[in-house]
Write an enzyme that holds these catalytic residues in place. Structure first.
Site, PDB file in Angstrom:
ATOM      1  N   TYR A 275      -1.814  -0.407  11.178  1.00 41.20           N
ATOM      2  CA  TYR A 275      -1.985  -1.091   9.880  1.00 41.20           C
ATOM      3  C   TYR A 275      -0.783  -0.837   8.984  1.00 41.20           C
ATOM      4  O   TYR A 275      -0.157  -1.767   8.463  1.00 41.20           O
ATOM      5  CB  TYR A 275      -3.270  -0.601   9.192  1.00 41.20           C
ATOM      6  CG  TYR A 275      -3.304  -0.915   7.701  1.00 41.20           C
ATOM      7  CD1 TYR A 275      -3.414  -2.226   7.245  1.00 41.20           C
ATOM      8  CD2 TYR A 275      -3.185   0.109   6.751  1.00 41.20           C
ATOM      9  CE1 TYR A 275      -3.414  -2.514   5.879  1.00 41.20           C
ATOM     10  CE2 TYR A 275      -3.192  -0.165   5.387  1.00 41.20           C
ATOM     11  CZ  TYR A 275      -3.303  -1.476   4.958  1.00 41.20           C
ATOM     12  OH  TYR A 275      -3.295  -1.768   3.623  1.00 41.20           O
TER      13      TYR A 275
ATOM     14  N   LYS B 293       2.090  -3.400   7.474  1.00 42.56           N
ATOM     15  CA  LYS B 293       2.336  -3.611   6.039  1.00 42.56           C
ATOM     16  C   LYS B 293       3.797  -3.270   5.704  1.00 42.56           C
ATOM     17  O   LYS B 293       4.433  -3.952   4.892  1.00 42.56           O
ATOM     18  CB  LYS B 293       1.398  -2.740   5.191  1.00 42.56           C
ATOM     19  CG  LYS B 293      -0.058  -3.169   5.197  1.00 42.56           C
ATOM     20  CD  LYS B 293      -0.314  -4.524   4.541  1.00 42.56           C
ATOM     21  CE  LYS B 293      -0.115  -4.531   3.051  1.00 42.56           C
ATOM     22  NZ  LYS B 293      -0.535  -5.824   2.437  1.00 42.56           N
TER      23      LYS B 293
ATOM     24  N   THR C 293       0.825  -1.208   0.000  1.00 45.80           N
ATOM     25  CA  THR C 293       0.000   0.000   0.000  1.00 45.80           C
ATOM     26  C   THR C 293       0.863   1.263   0.000  1.00 45.80           C
ATOM     27  O   THR C 293       2.024   1.225   0.441  1.00 45.80           O
ATOM     28  CB  THR C 293      -0.903  -0.012   1.252  1.00 45.80           C
ATOM     29  OG1 THR C 293      -1.504   1.270   1.410  1.00 45.80           O
ATOM     30  CG2 THR C 293      -0.119  -0.305   2.532  1.00 45.80           C
ATOM     31  N   ASP C 294       0.273   2.382  -0.429  1.00 45.05           N
ATOM     32  CA  ASP C 294       1.001   3.654  -0.354  1.00 45.05           C
ATOM     33  C   ASP C 294       1.107   4.147   1.089  1.00 45.05           C
ATOM     34  O   ASP C 294       1.928   5.022   1.390  1.00 45.05           O
ATOM     35  CB  ASP C 294       0.334   4.722  -1.244  1.00 45.05           C
ATOM     36  CG  ASP C 294      -1.103   5.054  -0.868  1.00 45.05           C
ATOM     37  OD1 ASP C 294      -1.658   4.420   0.058  1.00 45.05           O
ATOM     38  OD2 ASP C 294      -1.686   5.952  -1.506  1.00 45.05           O
ATOM     39  N   GLU C 295       0.293   3.574   2.004  1.00 41.92           N
ATOM     40  CA  GLU C 295       0.283   4.086   3.383  1.00 41.92           C
ATOM     41  C   GLU C 295       1.604   3.859   4.096  1.00 41.92           C
ATOM     42  O   GLU C 295       1.894   4.517   5.092  1.00 41.92           O
ATOM     43  CB  GLU C 295      -0.850   3.444   4.197  1.00 41.92           C
ATOM     44  CG  GLU C 295      -2.207   3.774   3.641  1.00 41.92           C
ATOM     45  CD  GLU C 295      -3.326   3.694   4.661  1.00 41.92           C
ATOM     46  OE1 GLU C 295      -3.059   3.544   5.866  1.00 41.92           O
ATOM     47  OE2 GLU C 295      -4.480   3.791   4.242  1.00 41.92           O
TER      48      GLU C 295
HETATM   49  P1  NAD Z   1      -9.876  -6.967   2.449  1.00 38.16           P
HETATM   50  O1  NAD Z   1      -9.823  -6.695   3.910  1.00 38.16           O
HETATM   51  O2  NAD Z   1     -11.108  -6.665   1.691  1.00 38.16           O
HETATM   52  O3  NAD Z   1      -9.524  -8.500   2.180  1.00 38.16           O
HETATM   53  C1  NAD Z   1      -8.516  -9.183   2.873  1.00 38.16           C
HETATM   54  C2  NAD Z   1      -8.735 -10.678   2.651  1.00 38.16           C
HETATM   55  O4  NAD Z   1      -7.675 -11.391   3.327  1.00 38.16           O
HETATM   56  C3  NAD Z   1     -10.057 -11.199   3.233  1.00 38.16           C
HETATM   57  O5  NAD Z   1     -10.692 -12.039   2.307  1.00 38.16           O
HETATM   58  C4  NAD Z   1      -9.624 -11.981   4.476  1.00 38.16           C
HETATM   59  O6  NAD Z   1     -10.503 -13.055   4.783  1.00 38.16           O
HETATM   60  C5  NAD Z   1      -8.254 -12.487   4.044  1.00 38.16           C
HETATM   61  N1  NAD Z   1      -7.365 -12.785   5.184  1.00 38.16           N
HETATM   62  C6  NAD Z   1      -7.140 -12.006   6.275  1.00 38.16           C
HETATM   63  N2  NAD Z   1      -6.267 -12.623   7.103  1.00 38.16           N
HETATM   64  C7  NAD Z   1      -5.921 -13.804   6.509  1.00 38.16           C
HETATM   65  C8  NAD Z   1      -5.048 -14.862   6.849  1.00 38.16           C
HETATM   66  N3  NAD Z   1      -4.365 -14.836   8.002  1.00 38.16           N
HETATM   67  N4  NAD Z   1      -4.934 -15.911   6.007  1.00 38.16           N
HETATM   68  C9  NAD Z   1      -5.653 -15.959   4.840  1.00 38.16           C
HETATM   69  N5  NAD Z   1      -6.496 -14.973   4.473  1.00 38.16           N
HETATM   70  C10 NAD Z   1      -6.634 -13.912   5.294  1.00 38.16           C
HETATM   71  O7  NAD Z   1      -8.624  -6.184   1.832  1.00 38.16           O
HETATM   72  P2  NAD Z   1      -8.467  -5.499   0.403  1.00 38.16           P
HETATM   73  O8  NAD Z   1      -8.945  -4.110   0.486  1.00 38.16           O
HETATM   74  O9  NAD Z   1      -8.987  -6.425  -0.623  1.00 38.16           O
HETATM   75  O10 NAD Z   1      -6.871  -5.436   0.321  1.00 38.16           O
HETATM   76  C11 NAD Z   1      -6.135  -6.529  -0.226  1.00 38.16           C
HETATM   77  C12 NAD Z   1      -4.645  -6.201  -0.131  1.00 38.16           C
HETATM   78  O11 NAD Z   1      -4.376  -5.001  -0.855  1.00 38.16           O
HETATM   79  C13 NAD Z   1      -4.161  -5.950   1.294  1.00 38.16           C
HETATM   80  O12 NAD Z   1      -2.880  -6.532   1.415  1.00 38.16           O
HETATM   81  C14 NAD Z   1      -4.082  -4.438   1.407  1.00 38.16           C
HETATM   82  O13 NAD Z   1      -3.074  -4.053   2.312  1.00 38.16           O
HETATM   83  C15 NAD Z   1      -3.712  -4.056  -0.010  1.00 38.16           C
HETATM   84  N6  NAD Z   1      -4.174  -2.724  -0.461  1.00 38.16           N
HETATM   85  C16 NAD Z   1      -5.478  -2.340  -0.312  1.00 38.16           C
HETATM   86  C17 NAD Z   1      -5.880  -1.101  -0.807  1.00 38.16           C
HETATM   87  C18 NAD Z   1      -7.324  -0.626  -0.664  1.00 38.16           C
HETATM   88  O14 NAD Z   1      -7.602   0.547  -0.969  1.00 38.16           O
HETATM   89  N7  NAD Z   1      -8.260  -1.462  -0.244  1.00 38.16           N
HETATM   90  C19 NAD Z   1      -4.972  -0.262  -1.439  1.00 38.16           C
HETATM   91  C20 NAD Z   1      -3.632  -0.687  -1.563  1.00 38.16           C
HETATM   92  C21 NAD Z   1      -3.264  -1.927  -1.087  1.00 38.16           C
HETATM   93  O1  DAU Z   2      -4.058   4.095   0.645  1.00 38.23           O
HETATM   94  C1  DAU Z   2      -4.318   2.730   0.544  1.00 38.23           C
HETATM   95  C2  DAU Z   2      -5.128   2.287   1.748  1.00 38.23           C
HETATM   96  O2  DAU Z   2      -6.427   2.826   1.562  1.00 38.23           O
HETATM   97  C3  DAU Z   2      -5.177   0.780   1.933  1.00 38.23           C
HETATM   98  O3  DAU Z   2      -3.880   0.305   2.209  1.00 38.23           O
HETATM   99  C4  DAU Z   2      -6.120   0.407   3.071  1.00 38.23           C
HETATM  100  O4  DAU Z   2      -6.239  -1.003   3.162  1.00 38.23           O
HETATM  101  C5  DAU Z   2      -7.479   1.013   2.781  1.00 38.23           C
HETATM  102  O5  DAU Z   2      -8.355   0.738   3.858  1.00 38.23           O
HETATM  103  C6  DAU Z   2      -7.359   2.515   2.570  1.00 38.23           C
HETATM  104  O6  DAU Z   2      -6.991   3.189   3.802  1.00 38.23           O
HETATM  105  P1  DAU Z   2      -7.673   4.575   4.231  1.00 38.23           P
HETATM  106  O7  DAU Z   2      -7.560   4.726   5.692  1.00 38.23           O
HETATM  107  O8  DAU Z   2      -7.206   5.692   3.379  1.00 38.23           O
HETATM  108  O9  DAU Z   2      -9.203   4.226   3.777  1.00 38.23           O
HETATM  109  P2  DAU Z   2     -10.616   4.488   4.481  1.00 38.23           P
HETATM  110  O10 DAU Z   2     -11.649   4.141   3.456  1.00 38.23           O
HETATM  111  O11 DAU Z   2     -10.716   3.844   5.810  1.00 38.23           O
HETATM  112  O12 DAU Z   2     -10.593   6.054   4.673  1.00 38.23           O
HETATM  113  C7  DAU Z   2     -10.429   6.925   3.566  1.00 38.23           C
HETATM  114  C8  DAU Z   2     -10.400   8.345   4.117  1.00 38.23           C
HETATM  115  O13 DAU Z   2     -11.708   8.652   4.605  1.00 38.23           O
HETATM  116  C9  DAU Z   2      -9.462   8.529   5.283  1.00 38.23           C
HETATM  117  O14 DAU Z   2      -8.886   9.830   5.214  1.00 38.23           O
HETATM  118  C10 DAU Z   2     -10.356   8.436   6.504  1.00 38.23           C
HETATM  119  C11 DAU Z   2     -11.682   8.983   5.999  1.00 38.23           C
HETATM  120  N1  DAU Z   2     -12.891   8.408   6.632  1.00 38.23           N
HETATM  121  C12 DAU Z   2     -13.002   7.053   6.668  1.00 38.23           C
HETATM  122  C13 DAU Z   2     -14.113   6.477   7.255  1.00 38.23           C
HETATM  123  C14 DAU Z   2     -14.246   4.969   7.349  1.00 38.23           C
HETATM  124  C15 DAU Z   2     -13.876   9.253   7.135  1.00 38.23           C
HETATM  125  O15 DAU Z   2     -13.757  10.488   7.070  1.00 38.23           O
HETATM  126  N2  DAU Z   2     -14.971   8.672   7.715  1.00 38.23           N
HETATM  127  C16 DAU Z   2     -15.123   7.324   7.823  1.00 38.23           C
HETATM  128  O16 DAU Z   2     -16.137   6.868   8.412  1.00 38.23           O
END
Ligand code: NAD
Ligand code: DAU
Length: 356
Positions: free
Chosen positions: A159, A163, A133-135
């Site tokens: 988190y 990562k 992730t970019d985080e």
């Molecule tokens: P998500 O939370 O929707 O899905 C995570 C999945 O991993 C789930 O299906 C969960 O059951 C499975 N899981 C959790 N722990 C496990 C374990 N110990 N063994 C096997 N499976 C397990 O997450 P997502 O949003 O789909 O993100 C997927 C990946 O991409 C993550 O690694 C996250 O850090 C990365 N990522 C997410 C975003 C975003 O915006 N959502 C952006 C950049 C990177």
């Molecule tokens: O940048 C990549 C990341 O983006 C991934 O690695 C993470 O898995 C994914 O969850 C996401 O993280 P963020 O914290 O940026 O996403 P989230 O949707 O939780 O929040 C997006 C922005 O919105 C953040 O600035 C917090 C804000 N927010 C979020 C929630 C849930 C609110 O203002 N209100 C809310 O209720």
């Protein structure tokens, strides 16, 4: 040919599998622990498709992962599995340490043991793609240049720290053992099948339910949004042509404040599902207490993947958000099924007593 996908029942993993099997004739073994975020229903379209096998299990289970590698030797592992929600990591970091660090370590070790015994052509061709992730880069000042691959890791939440630790392990397994790894750092994704604890689906779900739309702090934090299908295509590019040991940033050049995202979603809903009383969903926007350690701005420089691998996003924010809102409106059953008792408990615990 076989791919071993971890976390393929989550948001991005399930989109990746659906997209991949729409154009590739390949077996996919999907190892997922089916936590609250994992949902077999995301893959309902593959029911009866012999190319997809869902195995419920933990990436940290060495015996299980070892058996899967021996039984279905993969050409690559695509590692999505993680605990992924920042707010949950703040309230309870332990699961994040266990899966994102210990789980990634055990997965690397099990894969390395299997990979080391392969004949050298297969060893050379194998890839371990770590989806990060970019985080991990921390927060950007308002006028700072977007994150490039060489940016220092400066994680600010449990988190992102977990990562970042996973990233360092993956890098070390390349430098020390020669495991052919690839790492990607993507910005915020949105699209179908995203669990409604994250900003965009939460806004849609709460708007439709007549609930407050909780905006943390002043709502002026910036995220760089990317449609999930574009992320999945970028991962395909990296898998096909990325150089082992390299990292690739993925992003949509689409910086928006959270408040602007919320208002755009409300405007889309006003058009697609107008309220009977003619009022705007935007009236439900409610400012609540800020997230501790909240990163003010993320932005990605995706020049390397564009230059070296020829990837660029296909969706704009306007087309991607329209598709996303329409998808949630068209899938009320999926939404009803994920809003279980455990989901409501999390919502009450997290937002219940939040000062506005
Ligand atoms: P998500 O939370 O929707 O899905 C995570 C999945 O991993 C789930 O299906 C969960 O059951 C499975 N899981 C959790 N722990 C496990 C374990 N110990 N063994 C096997 N499976 C397990 O997450 P997502 O949003 O789909 O993100 C997927 C990946 O991409 C993550 O690694 C996250 O850090 C990365 N990522 C997410 C975003 C975003 O915006 N959502 C952006 C950049 C990177
Ligand atoms: O940048 C990549 C990341 O983006 C991934 O690695 C993470 O898995 C994914 O969850 C996401 O993280 P963020 O914290 O940026 O996403 P989230 O949707 O939780 O929040 C997006 C922005 O919105 C953040 O600035 C917090 C804000 N927010 C979020 C929630 C849930 C609110 O203002 N209100 C809310 O209720």
């Amino acid at each position: 040919m076989t791919l071993l996908i971890t976390g393929g029942a989550g948001f991005i993993g399930s989109n990746f599998i659906l997209d991949h099997l729409a154009h590739a004739d390949e077996s996919v073994i999907n190892l997922d622990r089916l936590t609250y975020a994992g949902n077999a229903e995301n893959l309902a379209a593959l029911q009866g498709d012999v190319r997809h096998t869902l195995v419920c299990g933990d990436i940290a289970d060495r015996a299980l992962v070892g058996r899967l590698l021996a039984e279905y030797p993969p050409r690559a592992v695509v590692h999505f599995a993680a605990e992924s929600h920042v707010d949950r990591s703040i309230r309870g970091p332990e699961d994040f340490i266990q899966t994102n660090i210990v789980g990634t370590f055990r997965l690397l070790e099990t894969v390395r043991a299997w990979w080391s015994a392969l004949p050298s052509p297969q060893q050379r061709g194998f890839r371990f793609l770590h989806v990060s992730t970019d985080e991990v880069y921390g927060a950007l000042a308002p006028d700072a240049a977007p994150f490039a691959e060489g940016h220092q890791h400066q994680p600010n939440s449990p988190y992102s720290a977990s990562k970042a630790a996973g990233d360092h392990l993956v890098r070390a397994w390349f430098q020390t053992y020669g495991l052919p790894v690839l790492t990607t750092h993507c910005s915020n994704n949105y699209g179908p099948y995203q669990f409604p604890e994250k900003l965009i689906p939460l806004m849609i779900v709460n708007a439709l339910a007549g609930q407050p739309l909780p905006i943390y702090g002043d709502g002026l934090q910036v995220r760089d949004w990317l449609y999930v299908g574009d992320h999945c295509r970028a991962l395909e590019h990296v898998l096909a042509a990325g150089s082992p040991g390299e990292t690739y940033n993925i992003g949509g050049q689409c910086e928006q404040t959270n408040l602007r995202i919320a208002r755009t979603l409300c405007a889309l809903l006003d058009r697609l599902r107008p309220k009977p009383d003619g009022r705007s969903y935007a009236e439900q926007i409610t400012f609540v207490a800020d997230r501790p350690g909240h990163d003010r701005r993320y932005a990605i420089n995706a020049g390397k993947i564009a230059r070296e691998l020829g990837w660029k996003p296909a969706e704009t924010l306007a087309t991607g958000l329209l598709k996303t809102v329409q998808w949630y409106l068209d899938h009320p059953e999926w939404l009803a099924h994920v809003q279980t008792g455990a989901y409501r408990k999390w919502m009450n615990r997290h937002y219940g007593a939040m000062p506005t």
